[in-house]
Design a protein around this motif. Structure first.
Motif, PDB file in Angstrom:
ATOM      1  N   GLU A  27       0.029  -0.567   0.595  1.00 57.45           N
ATOM      2  CA  GLU A  27       1.039  -1.420   1.230  1.00 57.45           C
ATOM      3  C   GLU A  27       1.846  -2.219   0.207  1.00 57.45           C
ATOM      4  O   GLU A  27       2.965  -2.643   0.486  1.00 57.45           O
ATOM      5  N   LEU A  28       1.268  -2.411  -0.982  1.00 59.04           N
ATOM      6  CA  LEU A  28       1.983  -3.115  -2.051  1.00 59.04           C
ATOM      7  C   LEU A  28       2.568  -2.147  -3.082  1.00 59.04           C
ATOM      8  O   LEU A  28       3.125  -2.575  -4.093  1.00 59.04           O
ATOM      9  N   GLY A  29       2.440  -0.842  -2.813  1.00 60.56           N
ATOM     10  CA  GLY A  29       3.003   0.149  -3.717  1.00 60.56           C
ATOM     11  C   GLY A  29       2.244   0.310  -5.011  1.00 60.56           C
ATOM     12  O   GLY A  29       2.810   0.713  -6.030  1.00 60.56           O
ATOM     13  N   ASN A  30       0.936   0.009  -4.994  1.00 59.39           N
ATOM     14  CA  ASN A  30       0.120   0.102  -6.201  1.00 59.39           C
ATOM     15  C   ASN A  30      -0.734   1.364  -6.198  1.00 59.39           C
ATOM     16  O   ASN A  30      -1.127   1.861  -5.141  1.00 59.39           O
ATOM     17  N   ALA A  31      -1.047   1.849  -7.382  1.00 60.16           N
ATOM     18  CA  ALA A  31      -1.927   3.005  -7.514  1.00 60.16           C
ATOM     19  C   ALA A  31      -3.373   2.615  -7.199  1.00 60.16           C
ATOM     20  O   ALA A  31      -3.766   1.455  -7.374  1.00 60.16           O
ATOM     21  N   ILE A  32      -4.165   3.586  -6.737  1.00 56.86           N
ATOM     22  CA  ILE A  32      -5.586   3.364  -6.495  1.00 56.86           C
ATOM     23  C   ILE A  32      -6.298   3.291  -7.851  1.00 56.86           C
ATOM     24  O   ILE A  32      -6.175   4.206  -8.668  1.00 56.86           O
ATOM     25  N   PRO A  33      -7.023   2.211  -8.127  1.00 54.74           N
ATOM     26  CA  PRO A  33      -7.671   2.091  -9.451  1.00 54.74           C
ATOM     27  C   PRO A  33      -8.841   3.052  -9.616  1.00 54.74           C
ATOM     28  O   PRO A  33      -9.500   3.425  -8.646  1.00 54.74           O
ATOM     29  N   GLU A  34      -9.087   3.448 -10.860  1.00 55.67           N
ATOM     30  CA  GLU A  34     -10.197   4.346 -11.169  1.00 55.67           C
ATOM     31  C   GLU A  34     -11.469   3.583 -11.481  1.00 55.67           C
ATOM     32  O   GLU A  34     -12.557   4.155 -11.496  1.00 55.67           O
ATOM     33  N   GLN A  35     -11.355   2.305 -11.768  1.00 51.07           N
ATOM     34  CA  GLN A  35     -12.502   1.436 -11.985  1.00 51.07           C
ATOM     35  C   GLN A  35     -12.136   0.053 -11.462  1.00 51.07           C
ATOM     36  O   GLN A  35     -10.955  -0.236 -11.247  1.00 51.07           O
ATOM     37  N   PRO A  36     -13.122  -0.789 -11.175  1.00 51.31           N
ATOM     38  CA  PRO A  36     -12.811  -2.103 -10.612  1.00 51.31           C
ATOM     39  C   PRO A  36     -11.797  -2.877 -11.457  1.00 51.31           C
ATOM     40  O   PRO A  36     -11.894  -2.924 -12.680  1.00 51.31           O
ATOM     41  N   MET A  37     -10.826  -3.467 -10.785  1.00 45.74           N
ATOM     42  CA  MET A  37      -9.803  -4.282 -11.444  1.00 45.74           C
ATOM     43  C   MET A  37     -10.195  -5.746 -11.265  1.00 45.74           C
ATOM     44  O   MET A  37     -10.158  -6.271 -10.146  1.00 45.74           O
ATOM     45  N   ILE A  38     -10.573  -6.411 -12.328  1.00 45.60           N
ATOM     46  CA  ILE A  38     -11.149  -7.756 -12.241  1.00 45.60           C
ATOM     47  C   ILE A  38     -10.185  -8.806 -12.789  1.00 45.60           C
ATOM     48  O   ILE A  38      -9.589  -8.628 -13.842  1.00 45.60           O
ATOM     49  N   PHE A  39     -10.044  -9.897 -12.041  1.00 47.38           N
ATOM     50  CA  PHE A  39      -9.341 -11.061 -12.548  1.00 47.38           C
ATOM     51  C   PHE A  39     -10.153 -12.295 -12.159  1.00 47.38           C
ATOM     52  O   PHE A  39     -11.145 -12.196 -11.439  1.00 47.38           O
ATOM     53  N   THR A  40      -9.768 -13.444 -12.660  1.00 53.45           N
ATOM     54  CA  THR A  40     -10.530 -14.671 -12.399  1.00 53.45           C
ATOM     55  C   THR A  40      -9.620 -15.783 -11.898  1.00 53.45           C
ATOM     56  O   THR A  40      -8.394 -15.724 -12.030  1.00 53.45           O
ATOM     57  N   LYS A  41     -10.249 -16.800 -11.322  1.00 53.45           N
ATOM     58  CA  LYS A  41      -9.582 -18.034 -10.930  1.00 53.45           C
ATOM     59  C   LYS A  41     -10.364 -19.199 -11.534  1.00 53.45           C
ATOM     60  O   LYS A  41     -11.585 -19.099 -11.688  1.00 53.45           O
ATOM     61  N   PRO A  42      -9.693 -20.302 -11.850  1.00 50.86           N
ATOM     62  CA  PRO A  42     -10.426 -21.500 -12.285  1.00 50.86           C
ATOM     63  C   PRO A  42     -11.140 -22.135 -11.098  1.00 50.86           C
ATOM     64  O   PRO A  42     -10.735 -21.947  -9.947  1.00 50.86           O
ATOM     65  N   THR A  43     -12.183 -22.902 -11.357  1.00 50.92           N
ATOM     66  CA  THR A  43     -12.946 -23.486 -10.260  1.00 50.92           C
ATOM     67  C   THR A  43     -12.159 -24.517  -9.465  1.00 50.92           C
ATOM     68  O   THR A  43     -12.471 -24.775  -8.305  1.00 50.92           O
ATOM     69  N   HIS A  44     -11.102 -25.113 -10.052  1.00 51.68           N
ATOM     70  CA  HIS A  44     -10.335 -26.078  -9.263  1.00 51.68           C
ATOM     71  C   HIS A  44      -9.467 -25.390  -8.204  1.00 51.68           C
ATOM     72  O   HIS A  44      -8.778 -26.059  -7.431  1.00 51.68           O
ATOM     73  N   ALA A  45      -9.502 -24.052  -8.161  1.00 54.20           N
ATOM     74  CA  ALA A  45      -8.820 -23.318  -7.096  1.00 54.20           C
ATOM     75  C   ALA A  45      -9.588 -23.402  -5.776  1.00 54.20           C
ATOM     76  O   ALA A  45      -9.039 -23.102  -4.706  1.00 54.20           O
ATOM     77  N   ILE A  46     -10.863 -23.817  -5.815  1.00 47.25           N
ATOM     78  CA  ILE A  46     -11.711 -23.811  -4.621  1.00 47.25           C
ATOM     79  C   ILE A  46     -11.291 -24.890  -3.628  1.00 47.25           C
ATOM     80  O   ILE A  46     -11.018 -26.028  -3.996  1.00 47.25           O
ATOM     81  N   ALA A  47     -11.240 -24.504  -2.356  1.00 51.20           N
ATOM     82  CA  ALA A  47     -10.999 -25.449  -1.265  1.00 51.20           C
ATOM     83  C   ALA A  47     -11.808 -24.983  -0.063  1.00 51.20           C
ATOM     84  O   ALA A  47     -12.044 -23.783   0.120  1.00 51.20           O
TER      85      ALA A  47
END
Length: 214
Positions: A27-47
């Motif tokens: 739906e976003l026009g992205n390719a299916i990844p061949e391995q997990p795509m990992i990113f992070t958020k800082p802890t102050h993002a938590i609500a």
């Protein structure tokens, strides 16, 4: 003694898996990844998914992405199974500043500015995992202004929970207090001022919030 997952202040690292549902990637026009795509958020993002959650209009269009979130309860060692590593889970929203992300992607830059802003990791209260089988069989979703806009199950994931745990544990490390957003199903979309979002687990609402754009 209080379980660590009963307090959001005990969260150490926030890992997120991108494009883990095929229909969402498409739906976003992205390719299916061949391995997990990992990113992070800082802890102050938590609500907490309760009350009013504010966002700055300067972020541009913000999209909701509902996900199953795992609580890691011990340090990862090769060969450890899901039931040894995860003792709690919840439903969360990975909010994404889509306009900012599109610019960053076009430049080949990291996504942190579009993913790590304050209140971008909204969580319902964690609940204990009875066993690995029950966790695999849950359904989850998001209701916006009374209408279900996202719905998914772990069976639809490209990379299952065990694969995600092994990949992050091997490449980045996992320890008690880490949480993992495991990917969002199709149906992501923009939020508007004063909209009400309800997190669903097996069709039951377990957290609700109203967004405020100022």
């Amino acid at each position: 003694m209080e379980q660590g997952y009963q307090s959001f202040s005990n969260v150490k690292n926030i890992y997120c898996v991108g494009r883990n549902f095929g229909l969402h990637a498409k739906e976003l026009g992205n390719a299916i990844p061949e391995q997990p795509m990992i990113f992070t958020k800082p802890t102050h993002a938590i609500a907490q998914a309760d009350g009013t959650i504010p966002f700055f209009k300067t972020l541009g269009e913000i999209h909701h992405e509902v996900e199953i979130v795992l609580w890691v309860c011990r340090t990862y060692q090769p060969g450890m199974r899901l039931q040894e590593l995860v003792n709690a889970f919840t439903i969360g929203i990975d909010f994404t500043a889509r306009d900012i992300q599109s610019v960053l992607k076009a430049k080949g830059h990291p996504w942190v500015l579009s993913k790590g802003f304050p209140n971008s990791a909204v969580l319902a209260p964690f609940r204990p995992v009875d066993d690995a089988t029950s966790l695999q069989s849950v359904s989850f979703g998001l209701r916006k202004n009374g209408v279900v806009v996202q719905h998914g199950t772990p069976a639809e994931m490209i990379f299952d929970f065990q694969t995600i745990l092994d990949y992050i544990g091997t490449n980045l490390g996992l320890s008690e207090g880490d949480i993992i957003f495991t990917g969002t199903p199709a149906g992501v979309g923009p939020i508007a001022d004063q909209e009400v979002l309800e997190l669903l687990l097996n069709e039951e609402g377990i957290g609700k919030c109203q967004v405020s754009l100022a």
